[in-house]
Design an enzyme around this catalytic site. Structure first.
Site, PDB file in Angstrom:
ATOM      1  N   ASP A   1     -15.216  -2.880  -1.447  1.00 42.58           N
ATOM      2  CA  ASP A   1     -14.820  -2.622  -0.068  1.00 42.58           C
ATOM      3  C   ASP A   1     -16.089  -2.381   0.732  1.00 42.58           C
ATOM      4  O   ASP A   1     -16.822  -1.416   0.478  1.00 42.58           O
ATOM      5  CB  ASP A   1     -13.904  -1.402   0.001  1.00 42.58           C
ATOM      6  CG  ASP A   1     -12.704  -1.528  -0.930  1.00 42.58           C
ATOM      7  OD1 ASP A   1     -12.197  -2.649  -1.077  1.00 42.58           O
ATOM      8  OD2 ASP A   1     -12.286  -0.510  -1.509  1.00 42.58           O
TER       9      ASP A   1
ATOM     10  N   ASP B   1       0.854  -1.181   0.000  1.00 48.21           N
ATOM     11  CA  ASP B   1       0.000   0.000   0.000  1.00 48.21           C
ATOM     12  C   ASP B   1       0.893   1.236   0.000  1.00 48.21           C
ATOM     13  O   ASP B   1       1.769   1.384   0.862  1.00 48.21           O
ATOM     14  CB  ASP B   1      -0.902   0.014   1.232  1.00 48.21           C
ATOM     15  CG  ASP B   1      -1.988  -1.055   1.163  1.00 48.21           C
ATOM     16  OD1 ASP B   1      -2.078  -1.742   0.133  1.00 48.21           O
ATOM     17  OD2 ASP B   1      -2.740  -1.200   2.152  1.00 48.21           O
TER      18      ASP B   1
END
EC number: 5.3.1.16
Length: 243
Positions: free
Chosen positions: A129, A8
């Site tokens: 998500d 990330d």
């Protein structure tokens, strides 16, 4: 089942967030390309990259870090975060990214997903998500009124390569994977599902492996790999075992 180590990217560095909170970022590597090499040397088959700044900005921000990773390793890469138009999809696939992940765009511009699938077969992943079963968008900053399953079903006939399903409340929290919700989603779809959020141990991977036949194709892991809770060799061996 494929284990995808997560890189990330925030401000050019490799970080992990807690439940998607940009203010709760832990830096694990100042040079993401070095981290990518470590994952390649450990025997991983794929890399999962997310441009966190890009997810909030709605456009690529950590492009230099992504390109450095692509230059450093030969592993196939899937990339998400701030990819919301066809030109950006084309750009990254032309640069060597194997698959791009469309999250917010899947909610706000479903036609883009379909067009991209037609233009780049096998290269488009939809990122879902979820917070309490509802889809979050714009870097998880806003929760929509769309159910995760309903969104996934919209693209069953689009040619999507996979669905990445993330339980936001578990992401980065090392609290265990939401195996039941992931398996339920996978069972309802023909599109393969990649689990994300909460992996903390081999036991979590073992639980996912047990539901592999529902359509769970892979699992993304971040913090547990970085802090040593999960041994790469043991994890890869476990997921490679026949069902």
């Amino acid at each position: 089942m494929i284990l995808y180590p997560a890189i990330d990217l925030k401000d050019g560095r490799c970080v992990r967030l807690l439940r998607g909170d940009m203010a709760a970022a832990t830096v694990f590597a100042a040079a993401p390309a070095d981290q990518a090499r470590q994952f390649a040397d450990a025997g991983f088959e794929w890399l999962h990259l997310v441009d966190l700044n890009g997810a909030f900005a709605g456009r690529p921000v950590n492009g230099d870090a992504v390109e450095a990773i692509l230059a450093a390793v030969s592993l196939p890469v899937q990339l998400g975060g701030g990819i919301r138009d066809l030109s950006t999809i084309d750009f990254w696939l032309d640069r060597g990214v194997r698959r791009v992940i469309l999250g917010t765009a899947a909610v706000t511009d479903p036609d883009l997903v379909r067009t991209a699938c037609q233009r780049h077969p096998g290269c488009i992943v939809v990122g879902i998500d979820a917070r309490d079963g509802m889809v979050a968008v714009e870097g998880w900053a806003r929760t929509s009124e769309v159910r995760a399953l309903d969104l996934a079903l919209r693209f069953e006939d689009a040619g999507v390569a996979a669905i990445v399903y993330t339980d936001i409340d578990r992401d980065g929290a090392l609290g265990g994977v939401n195996v039941e919700a992931t398996a339920d989603l996978a069972f309802a779809l023909t599109t393969p599902v990649i689990a994300s959020g909460g992996v903390a141990s081999l036991a979590d991977l073992r639980s996912l492996k047990a539901v592999e036949k529902t359509g769970v194709e892979g699992v993304i892991c971040g913090r547990a790999l970085y802090d040593g809770r999960l041994d790469p060799a043991a994890a890869l061996k476990l997921l490679a075992e026949p069902v």
